[in-house]
Design a protein around this motif. Structure first.
Motif, PDB file in Angstrom:
ATOM      1  N   VAL A   1       0.836  -1.200   0.000  1.00  0.00           N
ATOM      2  CA  VAL A   1       0.000   0.000   0.000  1.00  0.00           C
ATOM      3  C   VAL A   1       0.869   1.247   0.000  1.00  0.00           C
TER       4      VAL A   1
ATOM      5  N   LEU B   1      -0.753  -3.181  -5.970  1.00  0.00           N
ATOM      6  CA  LEU B   1      -1.994  -3.487  -5.252  1.00  0.00           C
ATOM      7  C   LEU B   1      -2.540  -4.862  -5.615  1.00  0.00           C
TER       8      LEU B   1
ATOM      9  N   LEU C   1      -7.476  -5.856   0.532  1.00  0.00           N
ATOM     10  CA  LEU C   1      -7.708  -4.563  -0.123  1.00  0.00           C
ATOM     11  C   LEU C   1      -8.919  -3.867   0.474  1.00  0.00           C
TER      12      LEU C   1
ATOM     13  N   ARG D   1      -8.502  -0.449   2.548  1.00  0.00           N
ATOM     14  CA  ARG D   1      -9.078   0.704   1.862  1.00  0.00           C
ATOM     15  C   ARG D   1      -9.879   1.575   2.827  1.00  0.00           C
TER      16      ARG D   1
ATOM     17  N   MET E   1      -7.369   1.333  -4.992  1.00  0.00           N
ATOM     18  CA  MET E   1      -7.565   0.102  -4.232  1.00  0.00           C
ATOM     19  C   MET E   1      -8.941  -0.502  -4.519  1.00  0.00           C
TER      20      MET E   1
END
Length: 620
Positions: free
Chosen positions: A159, A189, A197, A201, A213
Motif C-alpha cells: 500500500v 496493489l 484490499l 481501503r 484500491m
C-alpha cells in the motif's frame, strides 16, 4: 564554481568509466526541445546506461550550477547501472554549494540510489524522510517518490508502494511514464488479496489511492464476470469522477468481453491414473471436479478424463484420442517428458495447459505451463531473501536427486541476483542426528580444532565454548517436516538461533500440528493460500468444499489445489496474456503469465510462531 582542475579530473573519470559501455546500440535520433528533460526521461524509464551517457555529454558543455546537477545525475544513473563504485568516485570529485538547495537534494537522491542498489531499503527511507523543499524540479521530485516506492517494495509494504507512486504521478508529464506508473500502481496493489484490499481501503479513505484500491478490488472480485465488472466499474467511475486513472486501463477492464473469458465446452484432462502417480492424479482430478461444480456452467459443457499412463507415448496416444473426440481445450499431461514428446510430434492443435514445465525452451504458441515445481519454489526463496537484504547464504540440503535439483535451482537464481553461497552441506535424510553436517556448515568443527591445538600447545585444560562462523546472512534449508523438526533445534544448539532460515513449502505438512511444529519456530517458508487458509486472509474455495475433499485430496492437498486452479485459470488465460500486470488470485498463489506462457505462482510467506505459520507480509 568548480575549480578547473577538479572538473578536468571528473571529465577524465567519467570518460574512462563510459569507455566500458562500448557496444551500446545507437538510439534513434529524436529531436527534443529540452535535452535535459530527455535525459531525465531516459532515467525515469529505467534506461540507465543511455541516461548516463546523456547526462555526461550535457555536463561537458554546461555551466554552473547546472553542470554540478548533471554530474550528480550521472552518478545516480551509474549507481542504477549497478556501478556503485564508479558512482561514489564521481561524488568524491564534486564540490557542492552548501547554499544550493537543489544540489543538496540531488546529492541526497544519489546516495539514496546507491543505498537502494545495495538493498538498504530502510536507509533509503531514512535519507528521504524529510519532505523536499520548495522549488525542487519536478523530475527530481518524481525520482524522490519513486525511490521511496522502490524501498517500500523491498520491505513488502504494498500500500505504501502504491501511495508513493500516486504521489510521483503528480510530477510526471510524459504520457508513457504516466501509463507505466499506473501499471506499477496496479501491480503493487494486485499483489494483495481482495479481502485485504477491502480492509485496508477503509483506513485510506476516499482519495486517489483509495480509488485505485477499490478498482483493483473490483477487478479481482469480478475477474471472470465481465458483465458485473462493467457495471461495477461504471459505478466506481461515478464515485471517483476526477480520478487520474488512464482511459487505457479502464478500457482494458471494460472491453473484457464474454468471448475473452468464455470457458471451452469440451475439456479433456490427461492424467496418469494407471501409474505410480495414480494418487496424485486422483487428487488433481478431484480438484478439477470441485472447481467445476463450484462455478456456474452450461449444461452442454463436458469434461472428459483420459489416462495418460506412465510413458510419453501413452500420453501422446491419450492426447490424440482427445483430439479425435473434438476437445477444444486440454489440461495435462503431468509428466515433463510427455509434454516434450507431444511437442516434438507436432504443434498442439488446441490450447493446452500442461501440469508441469517443459524441459525445452522453445514451445508451441498453444502451450501453457502450470505446475508445483520445487525448483520454482527454490528460486522464489532466492528472490525473497535477496529482497530481504541478504547477500551471503549457506545451504543445507538432503543428499539425492531431489536435494540436488532444489539446490541447483536456488544456487543459479541466487548467483543471477548477485548473491554468494559461502557454504553447502548435505545431510542423510534417513538419519535423525544431523550434527556433523550442521557443524561443518557453521564451521563449529574449525573452532573445535583450534581449541584442541591450543590445549596441546599449552599442555593444559582450558575453558572453551565453540563459535560459529559469522559471515552468513541466512541458511537455505531443503527438507521435509520430519527432517526440519530435527534440524531447526540442532541449529539453535550450535549457536545459530539468530541466523534466519528460509525453506520451501515442503517443510510444512499442510495440517496444523503445533506441538510437533513448535520446534521449527522462526523458520520462514513460502506456501500456497489453500494450505495457509487458516493463517491468512485468503478467501478461497476450501471452506466451501472441505467436507467433500477425498482422502486422496487430504494426503496430497497441494495437488488438489492445483486441480482447482487448473480449471479456474482457463477463463483468465487471455486476460493474463493481454495484460502482463494482471494477476489471478488462485488457491495455489497469486498467478501471472510470463512471456513464455508459464503460469508463475507468487507464494505467501509465513514464519512458524508457537508451532503455527503466521503471515510475514501485509495484505495476506
Amino acid at each position: 564554481m568548480m575549480p578547473r582542475r577538479l572538473f578536468s579530473l571528473w571529465v577524465m573519470i567519467v570518460t574512462l568509466l563510459l569507455a566500458g559501455c562500448a557496444g551500446v546500440p545507437e538510439k534513434e535520433v529524436v529531436e527534443e526541445k529540452d535535452p535535459v528533460a530527455e535525459a531525465e526521461r531516459l532515467f525515469a524509464s529505467g534506461e540507465y546506461r543511455s541516461a548516463t551517457e546523456a547526462f555526461n555529454q550535457l555536463a561537458k558543455t554546461a555551466r554552473e550550477p547546472q553542470q554540478t546537477n548533471l554530474m550528480l545525475r550521472t552518478a545516480a544513473a551509474l549507481a542504477r547501472e549497478d556501478r556503485v563504485h564508479q558512482s561514489r568516485q564521481i561524488l568524491e570529485t564534486i564540490q557542492l554549494d552548501p547554499n544550493n538547495t537543489q544540489q543538496q537534494f540531488l546529492l541526497k537522491l544519489t546516495r539514496a540510489h546507491i543505498a537502494l542498489m545495495e538493498r538498504r531499503a530502510e536507509d533509503v527511507l531514512r535519507m528521504l524522510e524529510q519532505p523536499p523543499a520548495d522549488g525542487i524540479d519536478n523530475a527530481y521530485l518524481a525520482d524522490y517518490h519513486l525511490l521511496r516506492a522502490d524501498a517500500r517494495t523491498i520491505l513488502g509494504d504494498r500500500v505504501d508502494t502504491a501511495s508513493e507512486l500516486v504521489k510521483r504521478e503528480e510530477y510526471l508529464q510524459n504520457l508513457q511514464l504516466i501509463e507505466e506508473n499506473q501499471e506499477a500502481i496496479w501491480e503493487a496493489l494486485a499483489m494483495m488479496n481482495e479481502r485485504a484490499l477491502a480492509r485496508m481501503r477503509m483506513a485510506v479513505g476516499k482519495n486517489v489511492l483509495g480509488g485505485w484500491m477499490e478498482l483493483v478490488q473490483l477487478a479481482k472480485a469480478h475477474q471472470l464476470e465481465p458483465e458485473i465488472l462493467n457495471r461495477r466499474v461504471d459505478e466506481w467511475h461515478k464515485s471517483y469522477p476526477d480520478h487520474p486513472v488512464r482511459e487505457e486501463i479502464l478500457k482494458g477492464l471494460l472491453e473484457r468481453s464474454r468471448e475473452d473469458i468464455i470457458m471451452p465446452q469440451r475439456i479433456a484432462v490427461l492424467l496418469p491414473f494407471d501409474s505410480r502417480f495414480g494418487k496424485a492424479a486422483e487428487s488433481i482430478r478431484d480438484g478439477i471436479i470441485a472447481a467445476y461444480y463450484s462455478r456456474p456452467h452450461h449444461a452442454d459443457q463436458r469434461i472428459r478424463f483420459y489416462d495418460s499412463g506412465s510413458e510419453p507415448a501413452t500420453a501422446l496416444a491419450a492426447y490424440t484420442r482427445a483430439m479425435t473426440d473434438e476437445s477444444d481445450f486440454v489440461i495435462g499431461p503431468l509428466n515433463k517428458e510427455a509434454i516434450d514428446w507431444i511437442a516434438d510430434k507436432g504443434n498442439f492443435p488446441v490450447p493446452t495447459l500442461a501440469l508441469n514445465y517443459s524441459l525445452e525452451q522453445d514451445v508451441p504458441d498453444n502451450l501453457y505451463q502450470f505446475g508445483l515445481s520445487p525448483e520454482e519454489e527454490a528460486r522464489q526463496v532466492a528472490e525473497r531473501t535477496w529482497l530481504d537484504g541478504h547477500v551471503n547464504s549457506a545451504a543445507l540440503i538432503p543428499s539425492g536427486n531431489w536435494g540436488e535439483r532444489v539446490y541447483t535451482a536456488f544456487q543459479q537464481r541466487w548467483k543471477e541476483l548477485g548473491g554468494v553461497v559461502i557454504e553447502t552441506q548435505q545431510y542423510n535424510a534417513e538419519q535423525q542426528d544431523y550434527s556433523a553436517p550442521i557443524q561443518n556448515l557453521l564451521n563449529i568443527n574449525e573452532s573445535q580444532r583450534r581449541a584442541r591445538a591450543l590445549r596441546q600447545l599449552l599442555s593444559q585444560s582450558i575453558k572453551f565454548e565453540p563459535r560459529r562462523r559469522k559471515d552468513m546472512d541466512f541458511i537455505f534449508l531443503a527438507a521435509y517436516p520430519q527432517q526440519a523438526r530435527q534440524i531447526r533445534p540442532q541449529l539453535k544448539f550450535y549457536h545459530a538461533s539468530d541466523v534466519p532460515v528460509y525453506a520451501t513449502s515442503h517443510v510444512f505438512t499442510g495440517s496444523l500440528d503445533q506441538e510437533r511444529d513448535r520446534d521449527m519456530d522462526g523458520l520462514m517458508f513460502g506456501d500456497m493460500p489453500w494450505v495457509l487458509a487458516g493463517s491468512t486472509a485468503h478467501r478461497g474455495l476450501r471452506p466451501e468444499i472441505e467436507q467433500y475433499i477425498s482422502s486422496a485430496g487430504n494426503s496430497l492437498q497441494r495437488l488438489y489445489a492445483l486441480g482447482i486452479d487448473a480449471y479456474n485459470i482457463i477463463a483468465a488465460l487471455n486476460t493474463l496474456k493481454a495484460y502482463p500486470y494482471e494477476r489471478y488470485d488462485g488457491e495455489t498463489g497469486s498467478l501471472s503469465l510470463d512471456p513464455q506462457q508459464r503460469v508463475r505462482r507468487e507464494l505467501t510467506w509465513v514464519k512458524f510462531r508457537s508451532g503455527r505459520p503466521v503471515a510475514l507480509d501485509e495484505g495476506l
